[in-house]
Write an enzyme that holds these catalytic residues in place. Structure first.
Site, PDB file in Angstrom:
ATOM      1  N   ALA A 100       0.817  -1.479   0.106  1.00 39.95           N
ATOM      2  CA  ALA A 100      -0.092   0.113   0.079  1.00 39.95           C
ATOM      3  C   ALA A 100       1.097   1.291   0.006  1.00 39.95           C
ATOM      4  O   ALA A 100       0.759   2.169  -0.530  1.00 39.95           O
ATOM      5  CB  ALA A 100      -1.166  -0.083   1.231  1.00 39.95           C
ATOM      6  N   THR A 101       2.029   1.221   0.634  1.00 39.71           N
ATOM      7  CA  THR A 101       2.953   2.453   0.761  1.00 39.71           C
ATOM      8  C   THR A 101       3.277   3.014  -0.683  1.00 39.71           C
ATOM      9  O   THR A 101       3.112   4.072  -0.950  1.00 39.71           O
ATOM     10  CB  THR A 101       4.042   2.008   1.531  1.00 39.71           C
ATOM     11  N   ASN A 127      -6.763   3.274  10.518  1.00 39.11           N
ATOM     12  CA  ASN A 127      -5.984   1.954  11.128  1.00 39.11           C
ATOM     13  C   ASN A 127      -6.012   1.926  12.528  1.00 39.11           C
ATOM     14  O   ASN A 127      -5.422   1.001  13.229  1.00 39.11           O
ATOM     15  CB  ASN A 127      -4.682   1.743  10.356  1.00 39.11           C
ATOM     16  N   GLN A 170      -7.186  -0.832   5.278  1.00 39.39           N
ATOM     17  CA  GLN A 170      -8.123  -1.558   6.326  1.00 39.39           C
ATOM     18  C   GLN A 170      -9.597  -1.726   6.030  1.00 39.39           C
ATOM     19  O   GLN A 170     -10.117  -2.279   6.702  1.00 39.39           O
ATOM     20  CB  GLN A 170      -7.945  -0.453   7.582  1.00 39.39           C
ATOM     21  N   HIS A 185      -0.684  -8.071   2.923  1.00 39.93           N
ATOM     22  CA  HIS A 185      -0.451  -8.814   4.082  1.00 39.93           C
ATOM     23  C   HIS A 185      -1.686  -7.988   5.235  1.00 39.93           C
ATOM     24  O   HIS A 185      -1.257  -8.494   6.460  1.00 39.93           O
ATOM     25  CB  HIS A 185       0.895  -8.435   4.621  1.00 39.93           C
ATOM     26  N   THR A 216      10.537  -7.001 -12.588  1.00 37.42           N
ATOM     27  CA  THR A 216       9.961  -8.316 -12.738  1.00 37.42           C
ATOM     28  C   THR A 216       8.984  -8.399 -11.489  1.00 37.42           C
ATOM     29  O   THR A 216       9.152  -8.112 -10.518  1.00 37.42           O
ATOM     30  CB  THR A 216      11.235  -9.104 -12.362  1.00 37.42           C
ATOM     31  N   CYS A 236       3.503   2.032  13.343  1.00 43.04           N
ATOM     32  CA  CYS A 236       4.654   2.937  13.051  1.00 43.04           C
ATOM     33  C   CYS A 236       4.889   4.084  14.098  1.00 43.04           C
ATOM     34  O   CYS A 236       6.073   3.953  14.340  1.00 43.04           O
ATOM     35  CB  CYS A 236       4.187   3.816  11.630  1.00 43.04           C
TER      36      CYS A 236
END
Ligand SMILES: *Cc1c(COP(=O)(O)O)cnc(C)c1O
Length: 399
Positions: free
Chosen positions: A74-75, A154, A182, A204, A243, A329
């Site tokens: 997502a970042t 989040n 989220q 994830h 790739t 974070c």
């Protein structure tokens, strides 16, 4: 039988579903090809896996599969959306609107653009963490090129009025991006129905592998221009060279398929467990404040401030339960959570809140255990910690 430690930090990350692992395995070994190799069966197999996953991922947000591209998470998707639009639309304007409670992926990207001369408006939120759609409307100017507001927060789980926000953007001719990390796979996310132009999410957080994400970019009406962040090849329509992570993408696809199939039933189950957790804690403890919106919140989130309890001390006292005092974070730094600050819930005391994140493997027994431990240890800390000598509200607020 409870298996310790108990994991209640599902907003930070999730374990990979065994069915997802199974879907990934062939692409490490016998089907190891490069999805860009057009001249042999190894490449074709890899490409087929990627295109199958693209359909699975697209379905969970009701997108055309061609409008989904794969990233590292997502970042990266958020960086691509915001910086990509900022660069491509600079001739039109340099103003971007976001909210004060976004994830760091969005906030730090906006700060980086601010340093380059872009103008950023950070919308305030109310005490429940909701943005004001009228304030948004009034903030849009002739030089506004993008609005980016997250779908579900989040930390406190508040769900934003995404359809209304998208409608305002459309009426003003401004592009709308949402960080839906989220929300996807947990509540219905429909880019068509909601009128979303750009959307970011991650594997994830929904029982897929780490290091894979998706970026949705509407292909028509309007046709959106975007500059890539990574140059080097024609992969992903030239928007994301390099790739492809074939096993990760295959796993992400499977994770989306499972999440979509189980979504309603699973969210009902988690909401009941979450409500049981809340009711259990408030019936055993007084001085508990719910952070976030009481009803417009995701069913697997509970964020509480326990008055006169140092939440860091509480987490140490219940080490067998994995919880968070803020977002993953911000817990690495000693700053008060910017989200709790924005809803005026930090009481001037850092790390005063605890976040419970429930998920696919959360059981009733784990919730009952958590209730009894949180109540017991919070009562103990109130009796023994220095905070308890300042038990009046005012004293606490100054601490
Ligand atoms: C986890 C999270 C991100 C970051 O996702 P990554 O895939 O880890 O980069 C961004 N936004 C929100 C709301 C999140 O919860």
């Amino acid at each position: 039988m409870i298996k310790f430690p108990i994991y209640l930090d599902y907003h930070s990350t999730t374990p990979v579903d065994p069915k997802v692992v199974e879907a990934m395995l062939p692409y490490f070994t016998e089907k190891f090809g490069n999805a860009s190799s057009k001249s042999h069966i190894f490449g074709w197999n890899a490409e087929a896996a990627v295109e199958n996953a693209r359909k699975q991922v697209a379905r969970v947000i009701n997108a055309e599969y061609r409008d989904v591209i794969f990233t590292s998470g997502a970042t990266e998707s958020v960086n691509l959306a915001i910086k990509g639009i900022a660069e491509a639309y600079l001739p039109k304007g340099n103003h971007i609107i976001t909210s004060a409670i976004e994830h760091e992926a969005v906030l730090d990207t906006c700060k980086s653009l601010e340093r380059k001369g872009y103008e950023i408006t950070y919308l305030k939120v109310n005490e429940y963490g909701l943005v004001d759609v009228n304030e948004l409307k009034n903030s849009i100017k002739d030089n506004t090129i993008l609005v980016s507001v997250m779908y579900v927060n989040n930390e406190i789980g508040t769900i934003q009025p995404i359809n209304e926000i998208a409608a305002v953007c459309k009426s003003k001719g401004v592009l709308f991006h949402t960080d839906a990390t989220q929300a996807v796979g947990k509540i219905e996310v429909d880019v068509v129905k909601s009128g979303i132009d750009l959307l970011s999410f991650s594997s994830h957080k929904i029982y897929g592998p780490k290091g894979v994400g998706a970026f949705y970019i509407k292909s028509r009406f309007p046709k959106i221009r975007l500059t890539p962040r990574i140059d080097g090849g024609a992969q992903e329509r030239g928007l994301r060279a390099g790739t492809l992570n074939v096993p990760g993408i295959a796993g992400f696809g499977k994770a989306c398929e499972i999440a979509k199939a189980q979504m309603e039933e699973e969210m009902t189950r988690l909401t009941l467990l979450r409500d049981r957790l809340y009711n259990g804690i408030i019936s055993g403890l007084d001085g508990v404040k719910l952070n976030g919106h009481p009803s417009k919140r995701i069913g697997n989130n509970l964020n509480l401030t326990l008055k006169n309890v140092d939440s860091d001390a509480l987490l140490i006292a219940i080490k067998e339960i994995a919880l968070s005092t803020g977002s993953a974070c911000s817990s690495e730094s000693v700053e008060t959570s910017h989200v709790l600050k924005a809803i005026n819930s930090d009481n001037g005391h850092k790390h005063s809140a605890i976040r419970f994140g429930l998920g696919r493997y959360t059981t009733e027994e784990e919730i009952e255990y958590t209730i009894s431990k949180v109540v017991e240890k919070a009562q103990f800390l109130r009796k023994t910690s220095p905070l308890s000598s300042h038990s009046e509200e005012g004293e606490y607020a100054k601490k």
